[in-house]
Design a protein around this motif. Structure first.
Motif, short mmCIF file in Angstrom:
data_model
loop_
_atom_site.label_atom_id
_atom_site.label_comp_id
_atom_site.label_asym_id
_atom_site.label_seq_id
_atom_site.Cartn_x
_atom_site.Cartn_y
_atom_site.Cartn_z
N GLY A 6 39.05 37.54 35.96
CA GLY A 6 39.78 37.59 37.21
C GLY A 6 41.05 36.74 37.12
N TYR A 7 42.20 37.31 37.45
CA TYR A 7 43.45 36.57 37.43
C TYR A 7 43.84 36.02 38.79
CZ TYR A 7 44.62 37.27 32.55
OH TYR A 7 44.63 37.22 31.18
N GLY A 8 42.96 36.14 39.79
CA GLY A 8 43.19 35.53 41.09
C GLY A 8 44.50 35.94 41.72
N LYS A 9 45.29 34.94 42.13
CA LYS A 9 46.54 35.19 42.85
C LYS A 9 47.63 35.81 41.98
CE LYS A 9 45.67 31.65 46.27
NZ LYS A 9 46.02 30.37 46.85
N PRO A 37 43.91 30.53 36.17
CA PRO A 37 45.07 30.74 37.04
C PRO A 37 44.65 30.48 38.48
CG PRO A 37 44.17 32.85 36.33
CD PRO A 37 43.39 31.79 35.62
N PRO A 38 45.58 30.31 39.41
CA PRO A 38 45.21 30.02 40.80
C PRO A 38 44.26 31.08 41.38
CG PRO A 38 47.60 29.86 40.49
CD PRO A 38 47.03 30.42 39.23
N GLY A 39 43.08 30.63 41.77
CA GLY A 39 42.09 31.52 42.37
C GLY A 39 41.42 32.45 41.39
N GLY A 40 41.60 32.23 40.09
CA GLY A 40 41.05 33.15 39.08
C GLY A 40 40.06 32.48 38.15
N GLU A 41 39.78 33.15 37.06
CA GLU A 41 38.81 32.68 36.06
C GLU A 41 39.53 32.26 34.78
OE1 GLU A 41 34.77 35.16 36.08
OE2 GLU A 41 36.50 36.41 35.64
N PHE A 57 49.63 41.56 35.66
CA PHE A 57 48.29 40.98 35.58
C PHE A 57 47.34 41.92 36.31
CE2 PHE A 57 50.91 37.14 35.14
CZ PHE A 57 50.30 36.51 34.08
N THR A 58 46.32 42.39 35.62
CA THR A 58 45.43 43.37 36.21
C THR A 58 44.14 42.74 36.72
OG1 THR A 58 46.32 44.94 34.61
CG2 THR A 58 44.42 45.65 35.87
N GLY A 59 43.43 42.02 35.87
CA GLY A 59 42.19 41.36 36.30
C GLY A 59 41.20 42.32 36.89
N TRP A 60 40.75 42.02 38.11
CA TRP A 60 39.70 42.82 38.75
C TRP A 60 40.26 44.01 39.53
CZ3 TRP A 60 36.70 38.06 41.05
CH2 TRP A 60 36.05 37.40 40.01
N GLN A 61 41.58 44.22 39.50
CA GLN A 61 42.15 45.37 40.21
C GLN A 61 41.72 46.66 39.49
OE1 GLN A 61 43.75 44.85 43.20
NE2 GLN A 61 42.94 42.82 42.72
N ASP A 62 41.39 47.67 40.27
CA ASP A 62 40.83 48.90 39.71
C ASP A 62 41.93 49.91 39.41
OD1 ASP A 62 38.63 50.11 38.72
OD2 ASP A 62 37.84 50.79 40.64
#
Length: 191
Positions: free
Chosen positions: A87-90, A119-123, A20-25
């Protein structure tokens, strides 16, 4: 009549690692660079007036390769977090298969594919839609109305949100839509 081109960034290192990548750069891989070059060649004969991308390196790197393949047209490039991936949060950084073992594949499927369950803490995709579409309407749509051709290089879920809006898709329909990395999608935008 203006044209809108959407391109999902080339394969990232974490796409390759099934994380899961989400907001990670996370940057793109060698294959991602090849995908970006192919997208640039596919768009080489299309006049682009302005480009938009997210604040994340995988989208910016993809855009820079695309524009290089197009002959580096002297166009404005707008970078904005509104176009960032969901954002995938946790879950960010976790392996998708291992996460399914831990929480159950059904729960992970709900987090990944439901429209409005984050997802937990995500969008959720709905949250992403509510971030992307106001940005599109305020900044990108006016350029298209001026007759400018626009290139947007972003992420699977931010682009799915935009496609949902452009094609008037239901939450069920957009969940079935897959967006390949490095494959331009073209829209003719009527006034």
């Amino acid at each position: 009549m203006a044209k809108l081109f959407l391109v999902r960034h080339g394969q990232s290192q974490w796409n390759l690692e099934n994380r899961f990548t989400g907001w990670q750069d996370v940057d793109i891989t060698e294959l991602g660079q090849q995908e970006a070059r192919q997208a640039g060649l596919a768009l080489a004969n299309e006049p682009i007036d302005i480009a938009y991308t997210s604040t994340l390196i995988r989208a910016q790197h993809t855009l820079s390769i695309i524009l290089h393949e197009m002959g580096d047209p002297p166009i404005p490039i707008v970078i904005d977090a509104a176009l960032n991936e969901r954002g995938y949060g946790k879950l960010e950084g976790l392996n998708k298969a291992e996460t399914a073992e831990k929480y159950g594949s059904e729960q992970v499927h709900i987090w990944r594919r439901s429209f409005d369950v984050p997802p937990p803490g995500g969008e959720s995709l709905k949250d992403t839609y509510e971030r992307v579409i106001p940005y599109y309407e305020r900044f990108i749509a006016p350029k298209l109305k001026e007759g400018k051709n626009v290139l947007v290089v972003a992420h699977g879920n931010s682009l799915r949100a935009l496609i949902m809006f452009l094609e008037h898709l239901s939450p069920e329909q957009i969940l079935e839509r897959e967006i390949a990395t490095g494959q331009p999608i073209k829209y003719q935008i009527e006034e």
